[in-house]
Write an enzyme that holds these catalytic residues in place. Structure first.
Site, PDB file in Angstrom:
ATOM      1  N   CYS A  29       0.838  -1.193   0.000  1.00 46.15           N
ATOM      2  CA  CYS A  29       0.000   0.000   0.000  1.00 46.15           C
ATOM      3  C   CYS A  29       0.884   1.258   0.000  1.00 46.15           C
ATOM      4  O   CYS A  29       1.959   1.268   0.603  1.00 46.15           O
ATOM      5  CB  CYS A  29      -0.886   0.001   1.234  1.00 46.15           C
TER       6      CYS A  29
ATOM      7  N   CYS B 181       2.724  -8.928   6.339  1.00 45.08           N
ATOM      8  CA  CYS B 181       1.434  -8.290   6.503  1.00 45.08           C
ATOM      9  C   CYS B 181       0.367  -9.217   7.054  1.00 45.08           C
ATOM     10  O   CYS B 181      -0.741  -8.791   7.330  1.00 45.08           O
ATOM     11  CB  CYS B 181       0.945  -7.757   5.160  1.00 45.08           C
TER      12      CYS B 181
HETATM   13  S1  SF4 Z   1      -1.820  -1.067   7.258  1.00 44.75           S
HETATM   14 FE1  SF4 Z   1      -1.785  -2.772   5.763  1.00 44.75          FE
HETATM   15  S2  SF4 Z   1      -3.734  -2.693   4.640  1.00 44.75           S
HETATM   16 FE2  SF4 Z   1      -3.523  -0.765   5.792  1.00 44.75          FE
HETATM   17  S3  SF4 Z   1      -2.710   0.659   4.283  1.00 44.75           S
HETATM   18 FE3  SF4 Z   1      -0.936  -0.254   5.383  1.00 44.75          FE
HETATM   19  S4  SF4 Z   1      -0.311  -2.124   4.250  1.00 44.75           S
HETATM   20 FE4  SF4 Z   1      -2.330  -1.435   3.506  1.00 44.75          FE
END
Ligand code: SF4
Length: 245
Positions: free
Chosen positions: A202, A229
């Site tokens: 992300c 993740c």
């Molecule tokens: S915490 Fe995880 S799902 Fe949320 S924006 Fe960051 S990488 Fe993406």
């Protein structure tokens, strides 16, 4: 014979085989099988290999709603180059996202590990559960040298949480082999790779890395200790490996 025994037998037979040989075996052996793709270098490599073996193979991706525009660009290029591919784009449950960001803020993940895990669960892990439901096997672009955590993973493993096979055709490949394949086969790739992003997730949770840093050091960099993740971790927090069951 148990699924674990089947998988151990397959893993022994596939030792030393090329990724294409592993994919040909997996696509022929499992009826309900899909590649999990985040459209990083390894995933586009696998897409090209798969499209040459079975052009209408299934691929799914998790659109978290927080991806970089370069990631959407490469998704569009892949759809154009491989029109027969059955691409399923998974979105998080809208209501869960609305509740989370209303209660904790749009960038909650920077505030605590708990918040980051909640965001990853809602935007990635829960949709992954829906995407893998009904599958006999899923294919990933994991490579053994990406992180220390991945060094013990095998070409074929039992995903103990889902009780299905997990196929890692590139597990023995190096980063150089992946890029040699991409260049030799003119495979579309994420433009962020040219800006020192070896691992792309992300947008707010991924940064470029410096020379000498771990390939996944740019993921959740503010936490320092966790570059996973949850997609390749069991429900009790361990990496999914054959020996985990
Ligand atoms: S915490 Fe995880 S799902 Fe949320 S924006 Fe960051 S990488 Fe993406």
């Amino acid at each position: 014979m148990t699924l674990q025994t089947d998988i151990d037998t397959a893993a022994a037979q596939l030792k030393g085989k090329t990724p294409q040989e592993v994919l040909t075996w997996a696509l022929g052996n499992y009826k309900n099988i899909s590649l999990a793709s985040s459209f990083g270098a390894e995933d586009v490599t696998l897409i090209d290999m798969i499209a040459k073996i079975k052009p209408d193979a299934h691929v799914f991706t998790l659109d978290t709603g927080r991806l970089n525009s370069e990631t959407y660009d490469v998704i569009a290029k892949v759809q154009q180059k491989y029109p027969q591919l059955q691409l399923r784009i998974m979105f998080p449950q809208a209501e869960a996202v609305e509740q989370m960001v209303s209660a904790k803020g749009i960038n909650l993940f920077y505030d605590s590990v708990e918040n980051r895990k909640q965001c990853c669960f809602i935007r990635k892990v829960e949709p992954l559960g829906r995407a893998t439901k009904g599958l006999d096997a899923w294919i990933t672009g994991l490579r053994r040298d990406q992180t220390a955590n991945r060094s013990t993973m095998e070409t074929v493993e039992l995903d103990g949480d889902r009780n299905i096979a997990k196929i890692n055709p590139l597990i023995d490949w190096t980063n150089e082999q992946v890029w040699d394949y991409i260049r030799a086969n003119d495979v579309p790739y994420n433009a962020l790779h040219d800006q020192n992003f070896p691992s792309i997730g992300c947008a707010p949770c991924t940064r470029a890395i410096q020379a000498g840093e771990d390939l996944r050091a740019g993921r959740w960099w503010w936490e320092m200790s966790n570059q996973e993740c949850g997609l390749h971790v069991t429900s009790d927090g361990r990496l999914v490996r054959a020996k985990d069951v």
